[in-house]
Design an enzyme around this catalytic site. Sequence first.
Site, PDB file in Angstrom:
ATOM      1  N   ILE A 163      46.788-146.111  26.580  1.00  0.00           N
ATOM      2  CA  ILE A 163      47.244-147.389  27.146  1.00  0.00           C
ATOM      3  C   ILE A 163      45.998-148.251  27.280  1.00  0.00           C
ATOM      4  O   ILE A 163      44.963-147.780  27.761  1.00  0.00           O
ATOM      5  CB  ILE A 163      47.986-147.218  28.495  1.00  0.00           C
ATOM      6  CG1 ILE A 163      48.299-148.591  29.107  1.00  0.00           C
ATOM      7  CG2 ILE A 163      47.217-146.341  29.467  1.00  0.00           C
ATOM      8  CD1 ILE A 163      49.236-148.548  30.309  1.00  0.00           C
ATOM      9  N   VAL A 218      44.561-152.618  27.657  1.00  0.00           N
ATOM     10  CA  VAL A 218      44.764-154.070  27.723  1.00  0.00           C
ATOM     11  C   VAL A 218      43.476-154.716  27.218  1.00  0.00           C
ATOM     12  O   VAL A 218      42.370-154.223  27.522  1.00  0.00           O
ATOM     13  CB  VAL A 218      45.092-154.500  29.177  1.00  0.00           C
ATOM     14  CG1 VAL A 218      45.069-156.010  29.331  1.00  0.00           C
ATOM     15  CG2 VAL A 218      46.457-153.944  29.591  1.00  0.00           C
ATOM     16  N   GLU A 243      46.146-137.744  30.466  1.00  0.00           N
ATOM     17  CA  GLU A 243      44.786-137.334  30.821  1.00  0.00           C
ATOM     18  C   GLU A 243      43.982-138.580  31.098  1.00  0.00           C
ATOM     19  O   GLU A 243      44.095-139.566  30.355  1.00  0.00           O
ATOM     20  CB  GLU A 243      44.125-136.597  29.651  1.00  0.00           C
ATOM     21  CG  GLU A 243      44.584-135.186  29.501  1.00  0.00           C
ATOM     22  CD  GLU A 243      44.401-134.696  28.077  1.00  0.00           C
ATOM     23  OE1 GLU A 243      43.825-135.415  27.252  1.00  0.00           O
ATOM     24  OE2 GLU A 243      44.879-133.591  27.802  1.00  0.00           O
ATOM     25  N   ASN A 245      37.234-143.080  35.612  1.00  0.00           N
ATOM     26  CA  ASN A 245      37.906-144.319  35.192  1.00  0.00           C
ATOM     27  C   ASN A 245      38.692-144.882  36.384  1.00  0.00           C
ATOM     28  O   ASN A 245      39.889-144.672  36.536  1.00  0.00           O
ATOM     29  CB  ASN A 245      38.825-144.018  34.006  1.00  0.00           C
ATOM     30  CG  ASN A 245      39.417-145.277  33.402  1.00  0.00           C
ATOM     31  OD1 ASN A 245      39.423-146.342  34.023  1.00  0.00           O
ATOM     32  ND2 ASN A 245      39.930-145.156  32.189  1.00  0.00           N
ATOM     33  N   TYR A 272      47.459-145.543  38.018  1.00  0.00           N
ATOM     34  CA  TYR A 272      48.351-144.382  38.059  1.00  0.00           C
ATOM     35  C   TYR A 272      48.689-143.990  39.500  1.00  0.00           C
ATOM     36  O   TYR A 272      49.815-143.598  39.791  1.00  0.00           O
ATOM     37  CB  TYR A 272      47.728-143.197  37.309  1.00  0.00           C
ATOM     38  CG  TYR A 272      47.395-143.505  35.869  1.00  0.00           C
ATOM     39  CD1 TYR A 272      48.280-144.229  35.071  1.00  0.00           C
ATOM     40  CD2 TYR A 272      46.207-143.083  35.299  1.00  0.00           C
ATOM     41  CE1 TYR A 272      47.966-144.531  33.750  1.00  0.00           C
ATOM     42  CE2 TYR A 272      45.893-143.379  33.970  1.00  0.00           C
ATOM     43  CZ  TYR A 272      46.775-144.105  33.209  1.00  0.00           C
ATOM     44  OH  TYR A 272      46.475-144.409  31.913  1.00  0.00           O
TER      45      TYR A 272
HETATM   46  C1  LIG Z   1      43.574-149.284  32.726  1.00  0.00           C
HETATM   47  C2  LIG Z   1      44.013-150.643  32.169  1.00  0.00           C
HETATM   48  C3  LIG Z   1      45.062-150.415  31.055  1.00  0.00           C
HETATM   49  C4  LIG Z   1      44.676-151.452  33.312  1.00  0.00           C
HETATM   50  O1  LIG Z   1      45.232-152.629  32.753  1.00  0.00           O
HETATM   51  P1  LIG Z   1      45.237-154.033  33.558  1.00  0.00           P
HETATM   52  O2  LIG Z   1      46.167-154.930  32.859  1.00  0.00           O
HETATM   53  O3  LIG Z   1      43.847-154.506  33.752  1.00  0.00           O
HETATM   54  O4  LIG Z   1      45.833-153.557  34.968  1.00  0.00           O
HETATM   55  P2  LIG Z   1      46.701-154.456  35.978  1.00  0.00           P
HETATM   56  O5  LIG Z   1      46.135-155.831  36.049  1.00  0.00           O
HETATM   57  O6  LIG Z   1      48.143-154.322  35.608  1.00  0.00           O
HETATM   58  O7  LIG Z   1      46.408-153.702  37.346  1.00  0.00           O
HETATM   59  C5  LIG Z   1      47.368-152.875  37.974  1.00  0.00           C
HETATM   60  C6  LIG Z   1      46.671-152.070  39.056  1.00  0.00           C
HETATM   61  O8  LIG Z   1      45.724-151.173  38.464  1.00  0.00           O
HETATM   62  C7  LIG Z   1      44.572-151.077  39.302  1.00  0.00           C
HETATM   63  N1  LIG Z   1      43.413-151.661  38.626  1.00  0.00           N
HETATM   64  C8  LIG Z   1      43.388-152.282  37.420  1.00  0.00           C
HETATM   65  N2  LIG Z   1      42.120-152.636  37.087  1.00  0.00           N
HETATM   66  C9  LIG Z   1      41.342-152.216  38.107  1.00  0.00           C
HETATM   67  C10 LIG Z   1      39.944-152.263  38.346  1.00  0.00           C
HETATM   68  N3  LIG Z   1      39.094-152.823  37.446  1.00  0.00           N
HETATM   69  N4  LIG Z   1      39.465-151.711  39.476  1.00  0.00           N
HETATM   70  C11 LIG Z   1      40.280-151.131  40.366  1.00  0.00           C
HETATM   71  N5  LIG Z   1      41.641-151.062  40.218  1.00  0.00           N
HETATM   72  C12 LIG Z   1      42.155-151.601  39.086  1.00  0.00           C
HETATM   73  C13 LIG Z   1      44.905-151.864  40.552  1.00  0.00           C
HETATM   74  O9  LIG Z   1      45.574-150.988  41.430  1.00  0.00           O
HETATM   75  C14 LIG Z   1      45.849-152.915  39.992  1.00  0.00           C
HETATM   76  O10 LIG Z   1      46.680-153.484  40.968  1.00  0.00           O
HETATM   77  P3  LIG Z   1      46.150-154.780  41.767  1.00  0.00           P
HETATM   78  O11 LIG Z   1      45.613-155.752  40.742  1.00  0.00           O
HETATM   79  O12 LIG Z   1      47.377-155.256  42.488  1.00  0.00           O
HETATM   80  O13 LIG Z   1      45.057-154.274  42.663  1.00  0.00           O
HETATM   81  C15 LIG Z   1      42.803-151.463  31.639  1.00  0.00           C
HETATM   82  O14 LIG Z   1      41.782-151.466  32.621  1.00  0.00           O
HETATM   83  C16 LIG Z   1      42.221-150.925  30.351  1.00  0.00           C
HETATM   84  O15 LIG Z   1      42.671-151.264  29.248  1.00  0.00           O
HETATM   85  N6  LIG Z   1      41.193-150.064  30.454  1.00  0.00           N
HETATM   86  C17 LIG Z   1      40.525-149.503  29.278  1.00  0.00           C
HETATM   87  C18 LIG Z   1      41.392-148.434  28.627  1.00  0.00           C
HETATM   88  C19 LIG Z   1      41.719-147.308  29.619  1.00  0.00           C
HETATM   89  O16 LIG Z   1      40.885-146.868  30.383  1.00  0.00           O
HETATM   90  N7  LIG Z   1      42.989-146.862  29.567  1.00  0.00           N
HETATM   91  C20 LIG Z   1      43.445-145.767  30.410  1.00  0.00           C
HETATM   92  C21 LIG Z   1      43.145-144.452  29.785  1.00  0.00           C
HETATM   93  S1  LIG Z   1      43.783-143.073  30.712  1.00  0.00           S
END
Ligand SMILES: CC(C)(COP(=O)(O)OP(=O)(O)OC[C@H]1O[C@@H](n2cnc3c(N)ncnc32)[C@H](O)[C@@H]1OP(=O)(O)O)[C@@H](O)C(=O)NCCC(=O)NCCS
Length: 163
Positions: free
Chosen positions: A84, A86, A118, A123, A130
């Site tokens: 997953i 973004v 996993e 991270n 999650y």
């Molecule tokens: C993990 C990932 C998919 C989250 O996507 P995102 O669109 O930024 O997340 P959202 O904006 O929907 O955030 C949802 C919640 O996730 C958590 N979150 C997201 N980014 C965060 C950050 N940088 N630090 C702390 N919490 C975070 C928060 O709880 C957030 O809720 P809130 O904004 O109300 O506090 C994104 O950071 C990403 O692509 N990371 C790189 C790839 C990766 O690590 N994937 C997961 C592999 S297991």
Amino acid sequence: MGRSGFWSWLARPAHPAVRSLAMRDAPRIAAIHSEGFHRGWSVPEIEAMLADATIVGLGIGRGRALEGFVLSRRAADEAEILTIAVATGARRSGLGLAVLLAHLSQLAGRGVRALFLEVDEGNAAARALYDSLDFREVGRRNAYYRRPDGGRATALVLRKELA
Ligand SMILES: CC(C)(COP(=O)(O)OP(=O)(O)OC[C@H]1O[C@@H](n2cnc3c(N)ncnc32)[C@H](O)[C@@H]1OP(=O)(O)O)[C@@H](O)C(=O)NCCC(=O)NCCS
């Protein structure tokens, strides 16, 4: 609405929408994935996943632009999130949560009862995402990931029951 108000309304970013993934999305999926993980996937690898009937996924984006996606492999009533991600510039605006919530419904609708994934213990962003959805830790794999600097990182195995 005045004339300038109309033009800014017209130029507003469209509301992000969840959508299915198509073969033509493979290059964009590969690009978004490579921003999130140091071990990238090639476009042919992504195309093979999109052609695989056991793999289920969704994308999210504004208009035609894809800004995030999720892919899982399904086996009977269980599934595992393969990836997953973004796009860097679109993070922290709710897209990851929105596409994952839609994916949970998608999987539940196909009879999946338990979802695994996993995640690198370090991270924080993914773990917070999650946690907010009540994924529970069910295992640890020490030294599972290889970091770019040659170090090793622990993988947590998380599980969520789907209604
Ligand atoms: C993990 C990932 C998919 C989250 O996507 P995102 O669109 O930024 O997340 P959202 O904006 O929907 O955030 C949802 C919640 O996730 C958590 N979150 C997201 N980014 C965060 C950050 N940088 N630090 C702390 N919490 C975070 C928060 O709880 C957030 O809720 P809130 O904004 O109300 O506090 C994104 O950071 C990403 O692509 N990371 C790189 C790839 C990766 O690590 N994937 C997961 C592999 S297991």
